[in-house]
Motif scaffolding. Structure first.
Motif, PDB file in Angstrom:
ATOM      1  N   PHE A 108      25.587  16.494 -16.796  1.00  0.00           N
ATOM      2  CA  PHE A 108      26.455  17.672 -16.749  1.00  0.00           C
ATOM      3  C   PHE A 108      27.903  17.302 -17.040  1.00  0.00           C
ATOM      4  CE2 PHE A 108      29.410  20.283 -14.269  1.00  0.00           C
ATOM      5  CZ  PHE A 108      29.196  21.513 -14.865  1.00  0.00           C
ATOM      6  N   LYS A 150      28.557  16.472 -20.693  1.00  0.00           N
ATOM      7  CA  LYS A 150      28.524  17.666 -21.532  1.00  0.00           C
ATOM      8  C   LYS A 150      29.714  18.581 -21.250  1.00  0.00           C
ATOM      9  CE  LYS A 150      23.629  17.839 -22.534  1.00  0.00           C
ATOM     10  NZ  LYS A 150      22.414  18.638 -22.534  1.00  0.00           N
ATOM     11  N   ALA A 151      30.119  18.671 -20.005  1.00  0.00           N
ATOM     12  CA  ALA A 151      31.267  19.503 -19.656  1.00  0.00           C
ATOM     13  C   ALA A 151      32.535  18.958 -20.307  1.00  0.00           C
ATOM     14  CB  ALA A 151      31.433  19.581 -18.139  1.00  0.00           C
ATOM     15  N   ASP A 161      32.503  19.973 -23.862  1.00  0.00           N
ATOM     16  CA  ASP A 161      32.699  21.405 -24.035  1.00  0.00           C
ATOM     17  C   ASP A 161      34.114  21.865 -23.728  1.00  0.00           C
ATOM     18  OD1 ASP A 161      30.180  21.878 -24.986  1.00  0.00           O
ATOM     19  OD2 ASP A 161      29.351  22.433 -23.056  1.00  0.00           O
ATOM     20  N   VAL A 213      31.514  27.815 -24.066  1.00  0.00           N
ATOM     21  CA  VAL A 213      30.760  26.833 -23.291  1.00  0.00           C
ATOM     22  C   VAL A 213      29.294  26.947 -23.691  1.00  0.00           C
ATOM     23  CG1 VAL A 213      30.097  26.145 -20.965  1.00  0.00           C
ATOM     24  CG2 VAL A 213      32.408  26.981 -21.402  1.00  0.00           C
ATOM     25  N   ASN A 214      28.721  25.815 -23.954  1.00  0.00           N
ATOM     26  CA  ASN A 214      27.326  25.746 -24.372  1.00  0.00           C
ATOM     27  C   ASN A 214      26.420  26.334 -23.283  1.00  0.00           C
ATOM     28  OD1 ASN A 214      24.637  24.646 -24.687  1.00  0.00           O
ATOM     29  ND2 ASN A 214      25.493  23.234 -26.156  1.00  0.00           N
ATOM     30  N   VAL A 268      24.861  23.868 -20.862  1.00  0.00           N
ATOM     31  CA  VAL A 268      25.748  23.352 -19.824  1.00  0.00           C
ATOM     32  C   VAL A 268      25.881  24.375 -18.702  1.00  0.00           C
ATOM     33  CG1 VAL A 268      28.087  22.582 -19.308  1.00  0.00           C
ATOM     34  CG2 VAL A 268      26.992  21.857 -21.419  1.00  0.00           C
ATOM     35  N   LYS A 269      25.950  25.648 -19.058  1.00  0.00           N
ATOM     36  CA  LYS A 269      26.024  26.693 -18.035  1.00  0.00           C
ATOM     37  C   LYS A 269      24.771  26.679 -17.164  1.00  0.00           C
ATOM     38  CE  LYS A 269      28.953  30.081 -20.361  1.00  0.00           C
ATOM     39  NZ  LYS A 269      28.993  31.435 -20.914  1.00  0.00           N
ATOM     40  N   GLY A 316      24.766  23.614 -14.988  1.00  0.00           N
ATOM     41  CA  GLY A 316      25.751  23.810 -13.925  1.00  0.00           C
ATOM     42  C   GLY A 316      25.218  24.722 -12.833  1.00  0.00           C
TER      43      GLY A 316
END
Length: 78
Positions: free
Chosen positions: A43, A46-47, A50, A56-57, A60-61, A64
């Motif tokens: 995470f 990737k965050a 992003d 935001v991908n 990833v959301k 999260g």
């Protein structure tokens, strides 16, 4: 992006708080924590990627949201 940044900061704070308490937890919770830590690394990387992107991908959301749910479960169990 400020909303996403706040979301990430909230997750980090919750994670740090739980990490301090996890050594007293049951073996089952310790195993779940190990899984959360593994997913946290994915995470976080990737965050970071992003942050520079406009949107935001979705992955990833979702990750999260799953981390937030897992952290909530562990916090309640403590």
């Amino acid at each position: 992006m400020p909303e996403f940044t706040k979301f990430v900061e909230d997750l980090k704070r919750t994670r740090d708080e739980i990490r301090l308490q996890i050594h007293l937890a049951s073996k089952e919770l310790q195993e779940e924590w190990a899984e959360i830590e593994s997913r946290w690394s994915v995470f976080e990387s990737k965050a970071e990627l992003d942050k520079s992107a406009k949107d935001v991908n979705d992955a990833v959301k979702i990750l999260g949201a799953e981390l937030k749910e897992a952290l909530t479960r562990v916090r309640k169990a403590l």
